[in-house]
Design a protein around this motif. Structure first.
Motif, PDB file in Angstrom:
ATOM      1  N   GLN A 115       1.139  -0.991  -0.134  1.00 51.01           N
ATOM      2  CA  GLN A 115      -0.283  -0.011  -0.416  1.00 51.01           C
ATOM      3  C   GLN A 115       0.946   1.188  -0.153  1.00 51.01           C
ATOM      4  OE1 GLN A 115      -2.005  -0.715   3.661  1.00 51.01           O
ATOM      5  NE2 GLN A 115      -3.587  -1.423   3.166  1.00 51.01           N
ATOM      6  N   VAL A 116       0.282   2.237  -0.311  1.00 55.47           N
ATOM      7  CA  VAL A 116       0.521   3.583  -0.123  1.00 55.47           C
ATOM      8  C   VAL A 116      -0.513   4.294   0.729  1.00 55.47           C
ATOM      9  CG1 VAL A 116       1.298   6.032  -0.969  1.00 55.47           C
ATOM     10  CG2 VAL A 116       2.380   3.414  -2.215  1.00 55.47           C
ATOM     11  N   LEU A 117       0.121   4.572   1.470  1.00 54.42           N
ATOM     12  CA  LEU A 117      -1.024   6.133   2.389  1.00 54.42           C
ATOM     13  C   LEU A 117      -0.631   7.067   2.246  1.00 54.42           C
ATOM     14  CD1 LEU A 117      -0.575   3.760   5.731  1.00 54.42           C
ATOM     15  CD2 LEU A 117      -2.127   3.166   3.795  1.00 54.42           C
ATOM     16  N   VAL A 118      -1.192   8.564   2.274  1.00 51.53           N
ATOM     17  CA  VAL A 118      -1.400   9.632   2.655  1.00 51.53           C
ATOM     18  C   VAL A 118      -2.555   9.418   3.908  1.00 51.53           C
ATOM     19  CG1 VAL A 118      -4.042   9.448   0.954  1.00 51.53           C
ATOM     20  CG2 VAL A 118      -2.045  11.503   0.954  1.00 51.53           C
ATOM     21  N   LEU A 119      -1.446  10.937   4.800  1.00 54.90           N
ATOM     22  CA  LEU A 119      -1.719  11.057   6.309  1.00 54.90           C
ATOM     23  C   LEU A 119      -2.327  13.131   5.742  1.00 54.90           C
ATOM     24  CD1 LEU A 119      -1.762  11.761   8.987  1.00 54.90           C
ATOM     25  CD2 LEU A 119       0.167  11.369   9.046  1.00 54.90           C
ATOM     26  N   ARG A 120      -2.627  13.574   5.675  1.00 56.50           N
ATOM     27  CA  ARG A 120      -2.972  15.350   5.983  1.00 56.50           C
ATOM     28  C   ARG A 120      -2.845  16.146   6.617  1.00 56.50           C
ATOM     29  NH1 ARG A 120      -7.356  17.159   1.006  1.00 56.50           N
ATOM     30  NH2 ARG A 120      -5.534  16.346   0.224  1.00 56.50           N
ATOM     31  N   THR A 121      -1.379  17.065   7.125  1.00 61.25           N
ATOM     32  CA  THR A 121      -0.493  16.794   8.027  1.00 61.25           C
ATOM     33  C   THR A 121      -1.787  18.093   8.800  1.00 61.25           C
ATOM     34  OG1 THR A 121       1.478  17.475   6.454  1.00 61.25           O
ATOM     35  CG2 THR A 121       1.290  15.366   7.153  1.00 61.25           C
ATOM     36  N   MET A 122      -1.992  18.733   7.399  1.00 60.30           N
ATOM     37  CA  MET A 122      -2.138  19.705   7.548  1.00 60.30           C
ATOM     38  C   MET A 122      -3.843  20.150   8.085  1.00 60.30           C
ATOM     39  SD  MET A 122      -3.336  18.830   4.635  1.00 60.30           S
ATOM     40  CE  MET A 122      -2.238  20.054   3.644  1.00 60.30           C
ATOM     41  N   GLN A 123      -4.194  18.902   8.506  1.00 56.62           N
ATOM     42  CA  GLN A 123      -5.589  19.060   9.798  1.00 56.62           C
ATOM     43  C   GLN A 123      -5.111  18.692  10.848  1.00 56.62           C
ATOM     44  OE1 GLN A 123      -8.125  15.573   7.733  1.00 56.62           O
ATOM     45  NE2 GLN A 123      -8.721  16.954   6.405  1.00 56.62           N
ATOM     46  N   GLY A 124      -4.114  18.490  11.416  1.00 54.06           N
ATOM     47  CA  GLY A 124      -3.592  18.333  12.470  1.00 54.06           C
ATOM     48  C   GLY A 124      -3.937  16.802  13.200  1.00 54.06           C
TER      49      GLY A 124
END
Length: 441
Positions: A115-124
């Protein structure tokens, strides 16, 4: 794989006060630079050179794989005074290479799960990693966005057996189209961590391929006329096109060899100050506790770095004695040497003003940790020091430590390093399956 938590979390935890800081400013050199995990602490600085090499087999080789233990909730990595560390995510199966997209999303190669995951870091702290893609992947590792800049059209994912790309625009949380195979004939055995990087102008794609064995076991004798017809130090048989950095056009055409003899260039990046490709390389096993050194180096076009016949210059591997005397004086010496068996996996340059001029231009390297060494070493993030002209001093400094709990056990094994737009350092480790953020207070 061992994990401290069963679900992904985004708990923000400030670091406990660091202990064991090295504030002397002294540099450990020669045999004093070797040591083990109990000698590690933020600020400890080492400088190892080729003349510090022991003879092969001066010490017996060890089989000393770590035991995995859960990270206790109050256990934090140690960072230098003036910095804080936060737990960003946990419970990930196998977080390996991590890369930021131009818009600030963190992409995570969850390699063992394909898998490749994605984390929306700007949402804290409210954000959690989600699956970006799980189709068509085979031990994904390196990730790159193309063309370079703020408006990518593609995301490239390096698999152990090749390379694919998906249509992508900034902010996508799923691929916006079907995958396209760019490279499909790469051998996947043994060293499987492939990385991909583009030149600053976007015209050249670099792809690293590790060796298929420790020291070319099974490669067979050199074919007649091989050396004259191939790149300096190029291997053949089951090691053909391996232990190399390869270059292609962005569509995968026009293959050529950049450099050879890099046993396992597990992580690549570009140095912003120069545009040079840099590799971190896992060297060979079973020559003793301190032989040979691992390294980070700017990859020179046409260079040969020794594997499998030589290491760290013209030091011959006794297992290949007298096989390639023609190469002895043609082996490039890497730029920054690190303790043997530390297992460097990723590198990122700090091209940001957030931490001040002392850090800008330096690089961070993730050391996954030793198994072929009697006294455990690695298991930390180190900082490579560069001068004002972008040249490495050869020194490296402990930056993030505390992943080892005893002579036997570790809770964390660093893999990925990358820098956010705000200058934060992000680190992945696949022992407990966590991702960390380091900022300056």
């Amino acid at each position: 794989m061992f994990r401290a938590f069963l679900t992904i979390s985004t708990i923000a935890l400030l670091a406990m006060p660091a202990f064991g800081q090295d504030t002397t400013g002294s540099v450990r050199m020669g045999a004093d630079a070797f040591g083990g995990w109990q000698d590690d602490a933020p600020g400890v600085t080492r400088h190892i050179t080729a003349k510090d090499l022991e003879a092969p087999n001066a010490s017996p080789s060890a089989s000393n794989s770590p035991g995995g233990v859960d990270r206790q909730e109050d256990t934090m990595p140690q960072v230098p005074d003036g910095f804080k560390v936060e737990l960003v995510a946990s419970g990930i199966d196998n977080p390996r290479a991590i890369r930021f997209s131009p818009n600030g999303d963190l992409f995570i190669a969850n390699s063992s799960k394909n898998q490749v995951l994605v984390l929306r870091t700007m949402q804290g702290a409210a954000a959690k990693p989600q699956v970006f893609v799980a189709d068509g992947l085979h031990q994904p590792y390196g990730i790159a966005f193309y063309p370079p800049g703020n408006d990518p059209q593609w995301i490239y994912i390096a698999n152990s057996n090749g390379l694919i790309r998906f249509p992508y625009k900034s902010g996508d949380l799923k691929p916006s189209g079907s995958p396209e195979a760019i490279l499909s004939d790469i051998p996947a055995s043994h060293h499987w961590t492939r990385d991909v990087v583009f030149s600053p102008d976007g015209k050249t794609m670099y792809y690293s391929v590790g060796s298929g064995s420790n020291v070319a076991e099974g490669m067979g004798g050199q074919p007649d006329g091989w050396a004259a017809a191939h790149a300096l130090g190029a291997t053949w048989g089951n090691e053909a096109r391996r232990a190399d950095v390869l270059a292609f056009d962005p569509d995968g055409k026009n293959e050529r060899i950049v450099a050879t003899g890099l046993r396992n260039c597990a992580g690549m990046t570009l140095q912003p100050a120069t545009g040079n490709i840099w590799c971190v390389v896992n060297e060979r096993d079973n020559l003793g506790n301190n032989v040979p050194f691992e390294y980070a180096t700017a990859v020179q076009q046409g260079a040969f770095y020794g594997w499998p016949w030589y290491y760290i210059g013209g030091n011959e591997d006794p297992r290949h004695a007298n096989e390639r005397p023609d190469l002895k004086d043609k082996v490039a010496v890497p730029d920054v040497l690190m303790q043997a068996h530390s297992a460097p996996l990723n590198i990122a340059f700090y091209d940001n003003d957030a931490w001040g001029p002392d850090y800008k231009g330096d690089a961070f390297v993730a050391l996954h940790g030793s198994w072929n060494r009697g006294t455990r070493t690695g298991y930390k993030i180190v900082r490579l020091l560069f001068d004002d002209n972008g040249k490495p001093t050869g020194e490296y400094q402990d930056f993030m430590t505390g992943f080892v709990t005893s002579d036997r056990d570790v809770w964390g094994r660093p893999v990925g390093v990358t820098i956010a737009k705000d200058g934060s350092l992000y680190v992945s480790e696949d022992g407990s399956g966590t991702i960390w953020k380091v900022t300056k207070e």
